[in-house]
Scaffold this motif. Structure first.
Motif, mmCIF file in Angstrom:
data_model
loop_
_atom_site.group_PDB
_atom_site.id
_atom_site.type_symbol
_atom_site.label_atom_id
_atom_site.label_comp_id
_atom_site.label_asym_id
_atom_site.label_seq_id
_atom_site.Cartn_x
_atom_site.Cartn_y
_atom_site.Cartn_z
ATOM 1 N N THR A 14 62.769 33.918 15.940
ATOM 2 C CA THR A 14 61.966 32.791 15.455
ATOM 3 C C THR A 14 60.737 32.544 16.329
ATOM 4 N N LEU A 15 60.787 33.064 17.559
ATOM 5 C CA LEU A 15 59.631 32.898 18.447
ATOM 6 C C LEU A 15 58.629 34.048 18.309
ATOM 7 N N GLY A 16 58.962 35.035 17.487
ATOM 8 C CA GLY A 16 57.962 36.065 17.193
ATOM 9 C C GLY A 16 58.296 37.469 17.641
ATOM 10 N N PRO A 371 60.443 27.375 5.470
ATOM 11 C CA PRO A 371 59.394 27.416 6.489
ATOM 12 C C PRO A 371 58.597 28.722 6.576
ATOM 13 N N VAL A 372 59.131 29.864 6.085
ATOM 14 C CA VAL A 372 58.348 31.097 6.297
ATOM 15 C C VAL A 372 57.961 31.803 5.003
ATOM 16 N N PHE A 377 51.814 31.199 3.531
ATOM 17 C CA PHE A 377 50.956 31.442 4.690
ATOM 18 C C PHE A 377 49.728 32.259 4.323
ATOM 19 N N ILE B 76 59.635 29.416 14.134
ATOM 20 C CA ILE B 76 59.211 28.416 15.125
ATOM 21 C C ILE B 76 57.777 28.702 15.572
ATOM 22 N N ALA B 77 57.480 29.978 15.824
ATOM 23 C CA ALA B 77 56.142 30.340 16.306
ATOM 24 C C ALA B 77 55.039 29.880 15.348
ATOM 25 N N HIS B 78 55.343 29.905 14.028
ATOM 26 C CA HIS B 78 54.353 29.472 13.033
ATOM 27 C C HIS B 78 53.930 28.021 13.226
ATOM 28 N N TRP B 79 54.875 27.202 13.701
ATOM 29 C CA TRP B 79 54.597 25.772 13.813
ATOM 30 C C TRP B 79 54.126 25.370 15.211
#
Lengths: 419, 158
Positions: A14-16, A371-372, A377, B76-79
């Motif tokens: 989630t952090l990339g 969210p994704v 996006f 999370i990184a997106h936000w």
């Protein structure tokens, strides 16, 4: 150890951290815990080269990239506008049809919104469609054609699940057209309500537009005839498509210069292919370790104690996949989830081909869900609008897609009519 | 200096991926023509095509690393704010590098075993399979480049 590692890996994802690295790290840790040599992951990865249908992925991707760069979207818009634009809400229908057509080739990688959104948005606004309707339509249309041949998403499901890709292409036709018809119906009603002007039907305008786009329009028919006529296999038809697309863009329309653009086009296609197949490769290794550890069996035993009927299973499957679709992109979701869900679905009597259509339909909705949701996006970048306002704009379209999802899930005949 | 080296590696990868994809296309088309018009097949065409697929996959994945275009689930990184995303960039590249490096070592060991036990007639096949450790090595190298060079403007804009 895994109890700590799994949440940590989810957090890193989630952090990339790229998904392939997350799955590979999971595989390496699982192999270490099971006392296996990490080379087992590589053995499975090496097996990706043994699937004959996998060759279709780079070649269809390349064809999609060439079509996008060669001006196919403009030609299709001109043709469908002449053909359908005279209907009330006609331009909305044109946008939906062109997006569905184009997404089948571009693989729902966001190219549709980037390539078509910029052209269709000002056209729709000029005719008088409300801004929210235009944004909702173009955002949710970015994944509209994923059930139609030669969609990459269908190919990936077929390869991961070991299901005939020909049968999946056949199964996707009716559900795909049902959704298109439902959304066109909504666009028609919206057009009538807003009293939008529409141009008169002109046969003279159709002919030149048809002549310009005939080469593009032939593509899906050529692919279906090639496969179902028994002339070529899926991987062979992908090579024919790539060669045909190069021919029409370089020789017929002369929109692409081979010596100036070919390298860039291949690089673009290879980035899309590489980022997808590397996940498939490492996920196969991880899946193998999970099977060795009997995780699918444990999951099956758990589900059997909590779920009693076929209907209950389908309902839970829908809910679960909607959540997954909102969290992961369609390709990674399928690669990770199919090996876990397939044995469960078979236990509850769900046909693997029907399961494929259910999964794709659920994940298609996820494309426009926070969210994704990838479409949100990409549309956010393309139209310079906040993600939440785009999500609000897509709500009516998502509601229609939800009704469609119920039809597709609970009426298997829509997918399996040909049996 | 480092940027020049990175560009050179990327140019080489682009060249190799172009050759691999065009060969894959030509080979598949050639196989269709040979089967339908000459009633024969190109020897080893299927094996070569599948190996070319591995080449396209690994060079494509290496380029995806170089352009920071891998598939991610970065909810999370997106936000996060751009400042925080920037702060996270290097640790993420470091982890990517460690994982790719471990895979490269595993792939090298796998390749050594294959080479050791391959029959003489199959050695060419195993040799071509060197793409497995090489591919993961290239991924490691690109993560290292990103770690040392930091986030490029191109990445920030996308």
């Amino acid at each position: 150890m895994m109890a700590v590692a799994i949440p940590l890996l989810v957090l890193l994802a989630t952090l990339g951290l790229p998904l392939f690295a997350v799955l590979a790290a999971g595989g390496l840790l699982a192999a270490h815990q099971a006392g296996l040599d990490p080379a087992v992951l590589i053995i499975e990865l090496n097996r990706i080269s043994s699937s004959p249908n996998l060759i279709a992925i780079p070649l269809f991707t390349f064809a999609g990239v060439v079509l996008a760069a060669g001006g196919s979207p403009q030609r299709l818009i001109t043709f469908f506008n002449a053909f359908l634009g005279w209907l009330p809400g006609g331009l909305g229908s044109v946008a939906l049809t062109v997006c569905a057509f184009f997404t089948a080739f571009s693989g729902a990688s966001g190219v549709t919104i980037l390539a078509l959104g910029g052209m269709l948005y000002p056209m729709l606004r000029q005719v008088g469609y409300p801004e929210r309707f235009c944004l909702g339509l173009l955002t949710s249309s970015g994944s509209l054609g994923i059930l139609f041949a030669p969609s990459l998403a269908v190919l990936v499901y077929g390869i991961v699940a070991g299901v005939s890709i020909d049968q999946l292409f056949l199964a996707g036709i009716v559900p795909g057209f049902i959704l298109l018809a439902m959304l066109i119906g909504y666009s028609f009603v919206a057009g009538l309500k807003a009293h939008l002007p529409h141009h008169p039907f002109e046969l003279r305008a159709i002919w030149p537009a048809f002549r310009k786009s005939i080469w593009d329009l032939f593509l899906p028919f050529g692919i279906l005839i090639g496969i179902f006529g028994g002339f070529v296999t899926v991987s062979e038809v992908s090579a024919c498509t790539a060669a045909y697309v190069l021919f029409i863009e370089c020789v017929v329309h002369r929109t692409i210069s081979l010596h100036r653009q070919l390298t860039e086009l291949i690089r673009e296609a290879s980035i899309l292919v590489g980022s997808l197949l590397i996940i498939l490769g490492v996920a196969m290794g991880l899946t193998n370790i999970m099977i060795d550890a009997q995780i699918p069996m444990q999951l099956l035993a758990w589900v059997e104690t909590h779920v009693d009927s076929h209907l209950q299973f389908l309902l839970l499957l829908n809910l679960f996949l909607l959540v997954v679709g909102a969290m992961m992109d369609i390709f990674s979701a399928m690669i990770v989830m199919v090996p876990l869900i397939l044995p469960l679905a078979q236990r509850y009597g769900v046909d693997p081909v029907h399961l494929g259509i259910i999964m794709l339909a659920n994940l298609e909705l996820g494309y426009s869900t926070p969210p994704v949701g990838l479409n949100l996006f990409i549309a956010c970048q393309r139209f310079k609008k906040p993600v939440l306002s785009l999500f609000r704009a897509t709500l009516p379209f998502l509601a229609i897609m939800l009704v469609w999802l119920v039809i597709v899930t609970y009426l298997p005949q829509t997918s399996l009519w040909w049996r | 200096m480092l940027e020049r080296l990175q560009r050179l590696v990327m140019r080489l990868e682009t060249l190799l991926v172009c050759v691999s994809l065009l060969l894959l296309l030509a080979l598949t088309l050639g196989q269709i023509l040979a089967r339908n018009f000459l009633e024969t097949g190109i020897p080893h065409a299927d094996t070569i095509a599948r190996l070319l697929l591995l080449y396209v996959t690994f060079f494509g994945a290496a380029l995806a690393t170089a352009h920071d275009r891998h598939i991610k689930v970065d909810v999370i990184a997106h936000w996060l704010s751009p400042v925080w995303r920037n702060r996270l960039f290097r640790p993420v590249q470091f982890l990517g590098m460690v994982v790719s490096c471990l895979l490269a070592v595993a792939a090298w060991r796998f390749w050594q075993d294959e080479w050791q036990f391959a029959a003489q007639s199959d050695r060419w096949h195993v040799l071509v399979n060197l793409i497995l450790p090489t591919g993961f090595g290239l991924l490691t190298l690109h993560f290292l480049f990103a770690l040392l060079l930091g986030e490029k403007r191109e990445h920030r804009q996308t």
